[in-house]
Design a protein around this motif. Sequence first.
Motif, PDB file in Angstrom:
ATOM      1  N   TRP C 111      10.549  10.008  13.440  1.00 34.46           N
ATOM      2  CA  TRP C 111      10.977  11.313  12.925  1.00 34.46           C
ATOM      3  C   TRP C 111      10.839  11.376  11.403  1.00 34.46           C
ATOM      4  CZ3 TRP C 111      15.050  12.300   9.513  1.00 34.46           C
ATOM      5  CH2 TRP C 111      15.449  13.637   9.399  1.00 34.46           C
ATOM      6  N   ARG C 112      10.371  12.496  10.893  1.00 32.98           N
ATOM      7  CA  ARG C 112      10.320  12.735   9.453  1.00 32.98           C
ATOM      8  C   ARG C 112      10.870  14.133   9.181  1.00 32.98           C
ATOM      9  NH1 ARG C 112       9.626   8.293   9.882  1.00 32.98           N
ATOM     10  NH2 ARG C 112       8.082   6.869   8.998  1.00 32.98           N
ATOM     11  N   LEU C 113      11.574  14.247   8.074  1.00 36.26           N
ATOM     12  CA  LEU C 113      12.098  15.551   7.661  1.00 36.26           C
ATOM     13  C   LEU C 113      11.204  16.099   6.559  1.00 36.26           C
ATOM     14  CD1 LEU C 113      14.361  17.709   7.728  1.00 36.26           C
ATOM     15  CD2 LEU C 113      15.571  16.342   6.029  1.00 36.26           C
ATOM     16  N   GLU C 114      10.513  17.198   6.858  1.00 41.76           N
ATOM     17  CA  GLU C 114       9.653  17.834   5.864  1.00 41.76           C
ATOM     18  C   GLU C 114      10.513  18.625   4.886  1.00 41.76           C
ATOM     19  OE1 GLU C 114       6.338  17.423   6.103  1.00 41.76           O
ATOM     20  OE2 GLU C 114       6.531  16.308   8.001  1.00 41.76           O
ATOM     21  N   VAL C 115      10.150  18.609   3.612  1.00 42.31           N
ATOM     22  CA  VAL C 115      10.879  19.387   2.602  1.00 42.31           C
ATOM     23  C   VAL C 115       9.863  20.277   1.888  1.00 42.31           C
ATOM     24  CG1 VAL C 115      12.454  19.290   0.650  1.00 42.31           C
ATOM     25  CG2 VAL C 115      12.397  17.405   2.289  1.00 42.31           C
ATOM     26  N   SER C 116      10.156  21.568   1.783  1.00 37.65           N
ATOM     27  CA  SER C 116       9.175  22.454   1.162  1.00 37.65           C
ATOM     28  C   SER C 116       9.871  23.579   0.410  1.00 37.65           C
ATOM     29  CB  SER C 116       8.235  23.037   2.236  1.00 37.65           C
ATOM     30  OG  SER C 116       8.990  23.806   3.151  1.00 37.65           O
ATOM     31  N   GLY C 117       9.065  24.406  -0.242  1.00 35.64           N
ATOM     32  CA  GLY C 117       9.588  25.542  -0.980  1.00 35.64           C
ATOM     33  C   GLY C 117       9.962  25.184  -2.409  1.00 35.64           C
ATOM     34  N   LEU C 118      11.050  25.780  -2.900  1.00 34.88           N
ATOM     35  CA  LEU C 118      11.438  25.653  -4.304  1.00 34.88           C
ATOM     36  C   LEU C 118      12.185  24.344  -4.552  1.00 34.88           C
ATOM     37  CD1 LEU C 118      12.662  29.340  -4.599  1.00 34.88           C
ATOM     38  CD2 LEU C 118      10.444  28.422  -5.324  1.00 34.88           C
ATOM     39  N   ALA C 176      16.174  27.400   4.615  1.00 35.48           N
ATOM     40  CA  ALA C 176      15.673  27.648   5.966  1.00 35.48           C
ATOM     41  C   ALA C 176      15.427  26.335   6.690  1.00 35.48           C
ATOM     42  CB  ALA C 176      14.389  28.464   5.902  1.00 35.48           C
ATOM     43  N   PHE C 177      15.572  26.364   8.009  1.00 33.29           N
ATOM     44  CA  PHE C 177      15.423  25.156   8.826  1.00 33.29           C
ATOM     45  C   PHE C 177      14.434  25.402   9.960  1.00 33.29           C
ATOM     46  CE2 PHE C 177      19.588  25.397   6.973  1.00 33.29           C
ATOM     47  CZ  PHE C 177      19.806  24.134   6.459  1.00 33.29           C
ATOM     48  N   TRP C 231      18.391  18.953  15.839  1.00 34.12           N
ATOM     49  CA  TRP C 231      17.057  18.323  15.784  1.00 34.12           C
ATOM     50  C   TRP C 231      16.223  18.910  14.637  1.00 34.12           C
ATOM     51  CZ3 TRP C 231      18.556  20.869  20.422  1.00 34.12           C
ATOM     52  CH2 TRP C 231      19.161  20.028  21.362  1.00 34.12           C
ATOM     53  N   ILE C 232      16.791  18.936  13.420  1.00 34.05           N
ATOM     54  CA  ILE C 232      16.092  19.539  12.282  1.00 34.05           C
ATOM     55  C   ILE C 232      14.847  18.716  11.936  1.00 34.05           C
ATOM     56  CG2 ILE C 232      16.285  20.105   9.822  1.00 34.05           C
ATOM     57  CD1 ILE C 232      19.290  20.548  10.320  1.00 34.05           C
ATOM     58  N   THR C 233      13.720  19.401  11.715  1.00 36.42           N
ATOM     59  CA  THR C 233      12.482  18.717  11.330  1.00 36.42           C
ATOM     60  C   THR C 233      11.978  19.161   9.966  1.00 36.42           C
ATOM     61  OG1 THR C 233      11.210  20.401  12.498  1.00 36.42           O
ATOM     62  CG2 THR C 233      11.715  18.381  13.715  1.00 36.42           C
ATOM     63  N   ALA C 234      12.446  20.300   9.468  1.00 36.94           N
ATOM     64  CA  ALA C 234      11.958  20.758   8.163  1.00 36.94           C
ATOM     65  C   ALA C 234      13.011  21.610   7.470  1.00 36.94           C
ATOM     66  CB  ALA C 234      10.664  21.560   8.323  1.00 36.94           C
ATOM     67  N   ILE C 235      13.104  21.452   6.149  1.00 34.92           N
ATOM     68  CA  ILE C 235      14.020  22.260   5.337  1.00 34.92           C
ATOM     69  C   ILE C 235      13.205  22.912   4.230  1.00 34.92           C
ATOM     70  CG2 ILE C 235      15.986  22.204   3.741  1.00 34.92           C
ATOM     71  CD1 ILE C 235      17.157  19.946   5.369  1.00 34.92           C
ATOM     72  N   GLU C 236      13.403  24.212   4.050  1.00 42.13           N
ATOM     73  CA  GLU C 236      12.675  24.935   3.012  1.00 42.13           C
ATOM     74  C   GLU C 236      13.659  25.717   2.148  1.00 42.13           C
ATOM     75  OE1 GLU C 236      10.086  28.004   4.439  1.00 42.13           O
ATOM     76  OE2 GLU C 236       9.094  28.247   2.508  1.00 42.13           O
ATOM     77  N   VAL C 237      13.471  25.678   0.845  1.00 36.38           N
ATOM     78  CA  VAL C 237      14.272  26.480  -0.082  1.00 36.38           C
ATOM     79  C   VAL C 237      13.413  27.662  -0.504  1.00 36.38           C
ATOM     80  CG1 VAL C 237      15.484  26.497  -2.299  1.00 36.38           C
ATOM     81  CG2 VAL C 237      15.520  24.434  -0.861  1.00 36.38           C
TER      82      VAL C 237
END
Lengths: 199, 157, 257
Positions: C111-118, C176-177, C231-237
């Motif tokens: 599992w990897r948590l993607e981080v994106s956005g601001l 956002a998730f 089951w979060i996989t990505a977080i975006e600001v």
Amino acid sequence: MHWVNVAVMLVMITSGWGIYDDDVIVRGFHFSPFWRLGDWAAWSLNWHFAGMWFLVINGLFYLGYGFATGRFREKLLPIRPAEIVRTVVDTLHLKIAHEDITVYNAVQKLLYIIVILAGIAQVVTGIAIWKPVQFSGLVSLLGGFQTARVLHFAGMTVIVGFLIIHVTLALFVPKTLWAMLTGGPKLKPRTRVEGGHAT
Amino acid sequence: MTRAAPLRLLIWAGSVAAAIASAHAQSPTPGGMPPPPGMSLAASTAMRFPQPVRVGDLVGRDVLRPVESQDVLGRVRRIVRDHNGRIMVVVDFGGFLGFGARPIVVPIDAMVLLGQDMEIVAYTPQQLRAFPTFSGAGVSDAAGDTVIKVGLAKPSH
Amino acid sequence: MRSPFRPDSLPDPAILDNHRPLINSLERRGLLRGGLSLGALVMLTGCDVKRPEAVKSALLAISRLNDDVQALLFNPNKLAPTYPASMILRPPKFNAYYDVMNVKPVDGATWRLEVSGLVADKRPWTVQDLQALPQSSMVIRHICVEGWSYIGGWSGPTLRSFLEHVGADLRARYVAFRTADDYPSSIDMATALHPQTLLATAYGGDTLTDPFGYPVRLRMSTKLGYKNPKWITAIEVTNTYPGGFWEAKGFPWFAGL
């Protein structure tokens, strides 16, 4: 104002039933879809939170008017227990006087006071279950989140009970219906005091 | 739905009693699905992500029917092992508000956890009514701190 | 007299400023038209319902207005009541938009948590990375929009510490998730920074189990249950309204408690 209230009350009650059905409070009892406002819970909820504004605005006007003009004090007080008993007995004998429909009898007064208090209680318990964290003090005052929820449901049953009695009795005394539709007869204050019942 | 609103409100005003009469109309629900036909109870529990739970935490829980109206079927009285060592739940079944209930024995794999409650998903109320009354013979109590695994369900509505 | 419904300390006025673009972005005309047609509808007790879609858009316009009222009521310093660990329900109550049998477990090792956005640092996260952040615990009441509730005990890093760690723009509007079960969700930044908003990795002291969102899920004391993706996989600001699974179907977005 009465009919805005009727419409909004029906919206609040039937949409509330739609929300109730997602997790029943009285185990074994739910409202069939016919009685719910809203396709499913999300729309019942949206109806409820839209109707809320109309109800609160209308309610504030009503309470403000009632207190400011002294209408509540004049029409709803005092209530004497003996008078209640007499009116109930009379009503059960189908003797519903109402010679002067501008004067409320003791049972009417009691019922109106109960329903006004129930309405206020619905707002308070409604705020508690809507914002149980922001108003956590209010929630603990009411005995916890689930208790507040049960109280909100109980308030609904009181109001529905009132509506059943209110509508049934109004149908027995047809001339009150005209007053309800038009906003009541316009009489000079003096004739009110001279009315049939002791007030 | 909104098309029926005026009719509904009209009838509503006159006969709330009818709502109570019609209150037991049931609709099929996605939560607490019964096991697929032919599947063993153990196999169906394995699909429901069985979670560890203390036996002592199950005693006293309401046992519900997996339907929207959440009908109360009974209450968990005891957790026992039968002569094969299988975990069984003694449910005070039927009656009204606890009066007139009789104990029946339901396999744990016929039941699921729903939050603070349990549900019987593998048997209908009709089937449960035919269950013999539990006599207490041939079983032993499971200790309160025994940890067993019980399947899950989502709420029914 | 001071109203008993007013929070002890008023919300930070900055929240209103932060939400000014959102408030301005409200479809004023839609709200007006919607409010009028809803008012007419209410007064005529449903006589004008030839266009149920118009009713729904009116209800949604009021729901968005309610979201703004809720954002104003939200006090970023107000903590939800907490409970002793002995009251934790074990296991917690399961819910999803599908049956429990359709839960798809996530492999924590890959599992990897993607981080994106601001954010300054978009490097993906592992389970170990999350465990290396300072850990918090809370025993709070989980409240579902359906009406049920239970006491749950959750642990993990605060979302605030995670956002600070990745150098997120904390003045952005939304977090956002994305999840492994295709359940997009999003929250306001004020709630994301609340001390009782956790990226929960454990329940009742034990690692989260598969049906409850292993390896990581969101747990907030200040929002309804459906706002807490598992089951979060990505977080975006982001500053663009991201919406969410139930929100797209009609439930309110803010859903604050």
